[in-house]
Design an enzyme around this catalytic site. Structure first.
Site, PDB file in Angstrom:
ATOM      1  N   LYS A 261     -20.063  29.446  28.478  1.00  0.00           N
ATOM      2  CA  LYS A 261     -19.160  29.967  27.447  1.00  0.00           C
ATOM      3  C   LYS A 261     -18.484  28.826  26.676  1.00  0.00           C
ATOM      4  O   LYS A 261     -18.111  27.818  27.283  1.00  0.00           O
ATOM      5  CB  LYS A 261     -18.079  30.813  28.150  1.00  0.00           C
ATOM      6  CG  LYS A 261     -17.178  31.571  27.223  1.00  0.00           C
ATOM      7  CD  LYS A 261     -16.092  32.331  27.986  1.00  0.00           C
ATOM      8  CE  LYS A 261     -14.896  31.472  28.294  1.00  0.00           C
ATOM      9  NZ  LYS A 261     -13.656  32.210  28.571  1.00  0.00           N
TER      10      LYS A 261
ATOM     11  N   LYS B 270     -11.983  26.321  25.500  1.00  0.00           N
ATOM     12  CA  LYS B 270     -11.083  25.262  25.038  1.00  0.00           C
ATOM     13  C   LYS B 270     -10.846  24.209  26.107  1.00  0.00           C
ATOM     14  O   LYS B 270     -10.458  23.095  25.805  1.00  0.00           O
ATOM     15  CB  LYS B 270      -9.762  25.838  24.510  1.00  0.00           C
ATOM     16  CG  LYS B 270      -9.023  26.793  25.422  1.00  0.00           C
ATOM     17  CD  LYS B 270      -7.722  27.209  24.753  1.00  0.00           C
ATOM     18  CE  LYS B 270      -7.677  28.662  24.372  1.00  0.00           C
ATOM     19  NZ  LYS B 270      -7.664  29.600  25.502  1.00  0.00           N
TER      20      LYS B 270
ATOM     21  N   LYS C 160     -13.510  29.243  38.019  1.00  0.00           N
ATOM     22  CA  LYS C 160     -12.511  28.175  37.865  1.00  0.00           C
ATOM     23  C   LYS C 160     -12.265  27.401  39.155  1.00  0.00           C
ATOM     24  O   LYS C 160     -11.676  26.323  39.119  1.00  0.00           O
ATOM     25  CB  LYS C 160     -11.196  28.753  37.321  1.00  0.00           C
ATOM     26  CG  LYS C 160     -11.345  29.205  35.870  1.00  0.00           C
ATOM     27  CD  LYS C 160     -10.056  29.207  35.088  1.00  0.00           C
ATOM     28  CE  LYS C 160     -10.391  29.354  33.607  1.00  0.00           C
ATOM     29  NZ  LYS C 160      -9.273  29.442  32.716  1.00  0.00           N
TER      30      LYS C 160
END
Ligand code: AQP
Length: 352
Positions: free
Chosen positions: A211, A214, A127
Site C-alpha cells: 500500500k 505516508k 505494523k
C-alpha cells in the site's frame, strides 16, 4: 466524460444519514489518502450529506511522533482538507484530541471489544510484523476501539474509507452490535463502509503489492500532497513497471500489480473507469503512458499544493478553524456520550 458509478448510500429508518471519517496526521498526506479518502470526503460534502471529518491526532501517537512535527502535520493535513475542497462551514473539520468524547467512549468500547478481535486485525499484524509485538504500544493494539468511538460518538451511519480500513469498520459494527445487545438497546447504528471509485487501494510506486503509505521509509514510494510538479513527474516516470505494453482489456492487468496501480491512479484522477483508460491506451508503452499520467497528476494536484502552501502561511487561522470545528463536534458527541454513561449505569451528578 462519464464518472465511475457511485452507489447511493443505504438509508436507515432509525438513524439519520451522517458521514464520519478521519485521517491520521502521522506524516504528510499522500496520493493514497487523497484518492482513497479526501477526494471522496469532498464528494460526500458536495452531495449535501452531513459530514464530520477529523484529523485523528490521538491515533497518530499510537506510534512515536515528534511533538513539534505532529503539530505541523496536523495543521498541514487541515490545510490539505481545505485545499482539496472541504468547506469548514459546511463540513465539521477538527482534530480529535480537542473533543474528549472520543477518548471517553473509547474506554467504554475497550470494555466491550474482546482481545481476540483486536489480535486478528491485519493492520496490527502488519505494523508489528518482524518486530517485537510485546514492545508495541497498548494504544496501537486498541486502535480500532478508538476508531469505533470516533465514528459512534456521532452515531455516524456511513464511513468513506480506503479498502485497508474495511476490517476496522467490521470491528466497529461488531462493537455497536455487542453494545446494543449487552445493554438491550438500539442505541448505536451499524455503520456502512463506503468503499468506491477506481483507487480504493493505491499501491506503492516502488512495489505494486504494498500500500502507498505516508510512513513508508522510501519517499519515492509515494506522491505527497506537498510535492512540487517536478517531483511528482520524476516519481511517476521512475515508478516501477514491467516491460510489456498496456493490454487491450482490464483483465490483462491481472498479475501486473504495478501496471494496474498506474492505470487505477490515472482512472481515479481523471474520473474514468480503468476500462476507459485501457480503451484509450491499449498497446501503449510506459514511455507514453507515464508522461500522460504525470501531466494529469500535476494538473490535478498542483492547485491543491499551491492552496495548501498559502493556507500554511497562517497557522493561527488553521487553529481557529479546527477549534470552531471541535466546538461543533463536541455539541454533537457530548449528549451521545452522556446517554452512554447513563446506559452503562454511571452516576452523573456533578453540577454542570
Ligand atoms: N494507499 C491508499 N489507498 C487508498 N486509500 C488509502 N488510505 C490511506 N492510504 C491509502 C485511506 O486514507 C484514510 C486515512 O488513512 P490514515 O492515514 O488514517 O491511515 P492509514 O490507512 O494507515 O494510512 P497510511 O498512509 O498508511 O498511514 P500510516 O503510514 O501512518 O499508517 C483511510 O480512509 C485510508 O483507507
Amino acid at each position: 466524460m462519464s464518472e465511475p458509478v457511485q452507489t447511493p448510500l443505504t438509508k436507515s429508518a432509525a438513524f439519520p444519514t451522517r458521514i464520519f471519517s478521519g485521517i491520521q496526521p502521522s506524516g504528510g498526506l499522500t496520493l493514497g489518502n487523497y484518492l482513497g479518502a479526501l477526494k471522496r470526503f469532498v464528494e460526500k460534502q458536495d452531495e449535501g450529506i452531513e459530514t464530520v471529518y477529523c484529523l485523528v491526532d490521538m491515533h497518530a501517537i499510537t506510534v512515536w511522533q515528534d511533538p513539534v512535527k505532529l503539530r505541523h502535520q496536523t495543521r498541514e493535513a487541515a490545510a490539505g482538507f481545505i485545499a482539496a475542497g472541504i468547506d469548514p462551514t459546511r463540513s465539521i473539520l477538527f482534530n480529535q484530541s480537542q473533543v474528549t468524547a472520543h477518548a471517553e467512549l473509547a474506554w467504554i468500547f475497550n470494555c466491550i471489544a474482546r482481545m481476540g478481535w483486536m489480535g486478528r486485525m491485519t493492520q496490527w499484524k502488519d505494523k508489528t510484523a518482524g518486530k517485537d509485538a510485546e514492545a508495541a504500544s497498548l494504544g496501537l493494539f486498541a486502535y480500532p476501539a478508538l476508531m469505533a468511538a470516533d465514528i459512534l460518538a456521532y452515531k455516524a451511519t456511513h464511513v468513506p474509507v480506503g479498502e485497508d480500513q474495511k476490517q476496522h469498520l467490521e470491528l466497529c459494527r461488531d462493537i455497536a452490535i455487542k453494545f446494543n445487545h449487552d445493554y438491550k438497546v438500539n442505541f448505536f447504528p451499524v455503520v456502512e463502509p463506503v468503499i468506491e471509485g477506481a483507487a480504493t487501494r493505491v499501491m506503492s510506486l516502488r512495489d505494486g503489492t504494498a500500500k502507498m503509505s505516508k510512513s513508508d521509509p522510501s519517499d519515492q514510494s509515494r506522491i505527497n500532497l506537498t510535492d512540487d510538479a517536478d517531483t511528482i513527474s520524476k516519481k511517476i516516470r521512475k515508478a516501477k513497471t514491467d516491460m510489456d505494453p498496456l493490454p487491450d482489456h482490464v483483465e490483462g492487468l491481472k498479475d501486473r500489480p504495478e501496471a494496474k496501480n498506474l492505470v487505477n491512479i490515472y482512472a481515479a484522477l481523471a474520473g474514468h473507469t480503468p476500462a476507459q483508460v485501457i480503451a484509450d491506451y491499449a498497446g501503449a508503452q510506459f514511455g507514453t503512458f507515464k508522461p500522460a499520467l504525470a501531466d494529469l497528476a500535476v494538473a490535478k494536484l498542483e492547485p491543491i499544493t499551491t492552496e495548501m502552501n498559502r493556507l500554511m502561511k497562517d497557522p493561527a487561522e488553521i487553529d481557529r478553524i479546527l477549534g470552531a470545528g471541535a466546538a461543533r463536534a463536541d455539541a454533537l458527541a457530548r449528549p451521545v456520550l452522556e446517554q452512554v454513561y447513563d446506559i452503562v449505569g454511571m452516576i452523573r451528578s456533578r453540577p454542570m
